[in-house]
Design a protein around this motif. Structure first.
Motif, short mmCIF file in Angstrom:
data_model
loop_
_atom_site.label_atom_id
_atom_site.label_comp_id
_atom_site.label_asym_id
_atom_site.label_seq_id
_atom_site.Cartn_x
_atom_site.Cartn_y
_atom_site.Cartn_z
N LEU A 176 0.87 -1.23 -0.10
CA LEU A 176 -0.14 0.10 0.03
C LEU A 176 0.67 1.11 0.03
O LEU A 176 0.07 2.32 -0.13
CB LEU A 176 -0.97 0.07 1.23
N GLY A 177 2.14 1.12 0.11
CA GLY A 177 3.00 2.36 0.10
C GLY A 177 2.89 2.96 1.58
O GLY A 177 3.11 4.27 1.56
N LEU A 178 2.62 2.45 2.39
CA LEU A 178 2.73 3.08 3.87
C LEU A 178 3.59 2.59 4.77
O LEU A 178 4.30 1.48 4.65
CB LEU A 178 1.24 2.51 4.62
N GLY A 179 3.71 2.99 5.92
CA GLY A 179 4.83 2.53 7.14
C GLY A 179 4.08 1.40 7.92
O GLY A 179 2.81 1.43 7.70
N LYS A 180 4.91 0.66 8.52
CA LYS A 180 4.44 -0.55 9.02
C LYS A 180 3.66 -0.24 10.33
O LYS A 180 2.40 -0.59 10.47
CB LYS A 180 5.62 -1.47 9.53
N SER A 181 3.87 0.84 11.18
CA SER A 181 3.21 1.29 12.11
C SER A 181 2.09 2.00 11.65
O SER A 181 0.99 2.07 12.43
CB SER A 181 4.15 2.40 12.84
N THR A 182 1.86 2.48 10.39
CA THR A 182 0.69 2.93 9.88
C THR A 182 -0.47 2.16 9.64
O THR A 182 -1.65 2.07 9.92
CB THR A 182 0.75 3.78 8.63
N VAL A 183 0.23 0.96 9.09
CA VAL A 183 -0.72 -0.18 8.88
C VAL A 183 -1.32 -1.07 10.20
O VAL A 183 -2.47 -0.99 10.27
CB VAL A 183 0.06 -1.39 8.04
N ASP A 184 -0.21 -0.90 11.18
CA ASP A 184 -0.83 -1.60 12.26
C ASP A 184 -1.70 -0.64 13.12
O ASP A 184 -2.90 -0.98 13.76
CB ASP A 184 0.36 -1.53 13.42
N SER A 185 -1.58 0.81 12.92
CA SER A 185 -2.57 1.61 13.51
C SER A 185 -4.09 1.59 12.69
O SER A 185 -5.19 1.62 13.34
CB SER A 185 -2.12 3.10 13.35
N TYR A 186 -4.10 1.47 11.44
CA TYR A 186 -5.16 1.26 10.67
C TYR A 186 -5.81 -0.15 11.33
O TYR A 186 -7.01 -0.34 11.22
CB TYR A 186 -5.05 1.23 9.18
N LEU A 187 -5.09 -1.13 11.35
CA LEU A 187 -5.71 -2.32 11.94
C LEU A 187 -6.13 -2.48 13.13
O LEU A 187 -7.40 -2.91 13.43
CB LEU A 187 -4.50 -3.57 11.65
N ALA A 188 -5.65 -1.77 14.19
CA ALA A 188 -6.06 -1.43 15.40
C ALA A 188 -7.39 -0.67 15.59
O ALA A 188 -8.37 -0.94 16.17
CB ALA A 188 -4.90 -1.03 16.42
N GLU A 189 -7.47 0.32 14.92
CA GLU A 189 -8.78 1.21 14.50
C GLU A 189 -9.69 0.41 14.06
O GLU A 189 -10.94 0.36 14.66
CB GLU A 189 -8.34 2.09 13.77
N ALA A 190 -9.41 -0.36 13.10
CA ALA A 190 -10.57 -1.44 12.24
C ALA A 190 -11.04 -2.39 13.45
O ALA A 190 -12.30 -2.54 13.56
CB ALA A 190 -10.28 -2.05 11.29
#
Length: 182
Positions: free
Chosen positions: A33-47
């Motif tokens: 997705l062209g994102l940082g790992k922590s950004t992905v983790d944040s999206y997943l935690a929020e989801a």
């Protein structure tokens, strides 16, 4: 999980959950997705929080089932994806299911948006005047950009005034101390 909860998910939430469903780790999803790992983790935690799921695996499976039902397809093929292989429960996102009540304000706003006539509308967010990590470009309109110009000018003026006042006070304190010492 109700359709209203799935309506709270953004496009990025859904993309990250689909990556989890495809047995991808956070680094792999981030690279795709062209994102940082922590950004992905944040999206997943929020989801996970928005759906009221126990963990990212449960959220990914729930989204897949919802999308399969929503598109009229059969539910997921268990031979294709073994749920036990999707990121283990010990991801640290959430240890137990806790139903997330949708807090509402008098104006009808809720977590992630406002519910109106049974439809969830995203809450307006203040767009920032710079491109953030993971964005391809800044999506501000001309009017939003023009509103930022005086806001930045005022912030700079206030900051400069505070700096000048601080330096003036510091100069006076040093002058008085040298006068008392001399």
């Amino acid at each position: 999980m109700t359709p209203e909860r799935f309506a709270l998910l953004t496009r990025r939430h859904r993309q990250c959950l689909r990556g989890v469903k495809a047995l991808m780790g956070s680094k792999e999803i981030a690279a795709e997705l062209g994102l940082g790992k922590s950004t992905v983790d944040s999206y997943l935690a929020e989801a996970v929080r928005l759906l009221g799921a126990r963990n990212r695996r449960e959220a990914a499976l729930a989204l897949a089932e919802f999308e399969a039902q929503d598109s009229g397809q059969d539910t997921e093929n268990p031979a294709k994806t073994d749920p036990s292989k999707i990121i283990p429960d010990s991801t640290g996102l959430s240890s137990e299911p806790n139903p997330v009540p949708r807090p509402t304000a008098p104006d009808g706003s809720t977590v992630g948006g406002a519910v109106q006539d049974g439809h969830v509308h995203a809450s307006p967010r203040l767009p920032l005047p710079f491109r953030r990590r993971g964005q391809l470009r800044n999506d501000m309109t001309v009017a939003e950009r023009l509103l930022w110009v005086p806001m930045i000018a005022i912030a700079l003026a206030v900051g400069f005034g505070m700096l000048a006042t601080g330096l003036d006070v510091l100069t006076r304190v040093i002058g008085r101390m040298s006068h008392l010492a001399g």
